[in-house]
Design an enzyme around this catalytic site. Structure first.
Site, PDB file in Angstrom:
ATOM      1  N   ASP A  25      43.850  42.933  31.495  1.00 60.82           N
ATOM      2  CA  ASP A  25      43.366  42.943  32.703  1.00 60.82           C
ATOM      3  C   ASP A  25      44.134  41.768  33.401  1.00 60.82           C
ATOM      4  OD1 ASP A  25      40.804  43.539  34.653  1.00 60.82           O
ATOM      5  OD2 ASP A  25      41.612  41.968  35.248  1.00 60.82           O
ATOM      6  N   ASP A  50      49.118  43.376  33.564  1.00 61.39           N
ATOM      7  CA  ASP A  50      49.687  43.613  34.970  1.00 61.39           C
ATOM      8  C   ASP A  50      50.163  45.068  34.720  1.00 61.39           C
ATOM      9  OD1 ASP A  50      50.719  44.313  37.218  1.00 61.39           O
ATOM     10  OD2 ASP A  50      51.975  42.574  37.526  1.00 61.39           O
ATOM     11  N   ASN A  62      42.076  52.737  33.490  1.00 65.75           N
ATOM     12  CA  ASN A  62      41.110  52.572  34.341  1.00 65.75           C
ATOM     13  C   ASN A  62      41.234  51.661  35.462  1.00 65.75           C
ATOM     14  OD1 ASN A  62      38.035  51.969  35.101  1.00 65.75           O
ATOM     15  ND2 ASN A  62      38.910  49.778  34.732  1.00 65.75           N
ATOM     16  N   TYR A  89      44.984  56.191  48.872  1.00 60.11           N
ATOM     17  CA  TYR A  89      43.976  56.381  47.609  1.00 60.11           C
ATOM     18  C   TYR A  89      43.780  57.897  47.107  1.00 60.11           C
ATOM     19  CZ  TYR A  89      39.892  55.628  44.671  1.00 60.11           C
ATOM     20  OH  TYR A  89      38.998  55.717  43.905  1.00 60.11           O
ATOM     21  N   LYS A 120      44.789  59.727  43.608  1.00 63.75           N
ATOM     22  CA  LYS A 120      43.702  60.331  42.659  1.00 63.75           C
ATOM     23  C   LYS A 120      43.872  61.862  42.442  1.00 63.75           C
ATOM     24  CE  LYS A 120      41.817  56.424  41.751  1.00 63.75           C
ATOM     25  NZ  LYS A 120      41.865  55.855  40.307  1.00 63.75           N
ATOM     26  N   THR A 142      30.529  49.023  42.481  1.00 67.06           N
ATOM     27  CA  THR A 142      31.277  48.024  41.820  1.00 67.06           C
ATOM     28  C   THR A 142      31.915  47.222  43.141  1.00 67.06           C
ATOM     29  OG1 THR A 142      33.506  48.997  41.886  1.00 67.06           O
ATOM     30  CG2 THR A 142      31.890  49.249  39.820  1.00 67.06           C
TER      31      THR A 142
END
Length: 287
Positions: free
Chosen positions: A41, A62, A89, A154, A158, A189
């Site tokens: 992360d 990164d 993820n 976005y 996807k 989230t």
């Protein structure tokens, strides 16, 4: 005959963007099953805190730094062993109508949500295929199967992740390396800050997605919808003429779920963090 359930005990699992949210919930679920989890992360402090709570490992990552991403995977294999599972993820979802989205935001979306997934998948294949075993899990979205106003780029990323996963799945047929593509609804989230609910498009918790990932690893399958009812809904709308399908989307409120939050003050903190999520891109070192 039911598929034989696979054990995850002792498996080396790498999860990108796992300091919080879906990644952290998945790391928790897999650690409880005895997997050797490594978290990568950008937020190293939070990643180390999450890893310490699980008895896992955390390394700085990164995903937009391709050389650094490769080095991260090399370091995982040096420290822990050959990678059995890679879960791509890491992702961001800044919201804006396309004509209001600046080019920097577009590039961040493409680099994090797509290029990093391509690079991670490619690196995993290179490592797993010679061993004849492994599992790649790519986190897409229901937005990878449909278009939603307020998030055009976005959705484009996807859709691309779904297409990438389907192609690599076919390329790897018979090699022993598996691919799963995870397509959740809105997940509660930080990424979903300011988003409302829509009829029949109920949001889910990160733990729900984590459990679906665990299930797909134990009993391998390619398509992973969360909730599972999204699969049926998608099939129905694809059978309808476009005008009727779009009318159904509007009737259920699906056309507003992202668009209504594009200027929401509730998203300000998340949008600010997302704008700082690709330092390699900003510094020109993403190669």
């Amino acid at each position: 005959m039911a598929k034989r359930e696979r054990s995850l005990a002792g498996k080396v699992v790498v999860i990108t963007g796992a300091a919080q949210g879906i990644g952290a919930s998945t790391a928790t679920a897999l650690s409880r099953l005895g997997a050797k989890v490594v978290i990568g992360d950008l937020d190293q402090v939070l990643a180390e805190k999450t890893a310490a709570e699980l008895g896992a490992e955390a390394l700085p990552l990164d995903v937009t730094d391709t050389k650094g991403f490769t080095g991260f995977l090399d370091e995982v294999e040096r420290r822990v062993g050959p990678i059995d599972v890679l879960i791509n993820n890491a992702g961001i979802m800044p919201l804006a109508p396309l004509d209001e989205e600046d080019d920097a935001a577009t590039r961040r979306l493409l680099e994090i949500n797509l290029h990093a997934v391509i690079h991670g998948t490619r690196e995993a294949v290179k490592r797993m295929r010679p061993r004849g075993t492994g599992h790649i899990v790519n986190i897409a979205s229901m937005a990878g199967k449909a278009g939603f106003p307020g998030a055009a780029t976005y959705c484009a990323t996807k859709h691309a992740v779904v297409g990438l996963s389907e192609s690599v799945h076919l390329e790897l047929h018979g090699t022993g390396v598996l691919v799963s593509c995870v397509m959740p609804a809105v997940v509660r989230t930080e990424l979903a800050s300011g988003l409302g609910e829509a009829k029949f498009f109920k949001s889910v918790q990160p733990e729900d997605v984590a459990q679906a990932i665990v299930d797909a690893l134990r009993r391998p399958k390619f398509d992973v919808f969360v909730p599972a009812s999204l699969d049926a809904m998608g099939r129905i709308t694809r059978l309808l003429p476009r005008r009727l399908g779009e009318g159904l989307l509007r009737a259920l409120g699906g056309d507003k779920i992202l668009a209504s939050a594009t200027h929401s003050s509730a998203r300000a903190e998340y949008e600010s963090r997302a704008a700082r999520s690709a330092p390699a891109v900003e510094n020109g070192t993403d190669s």
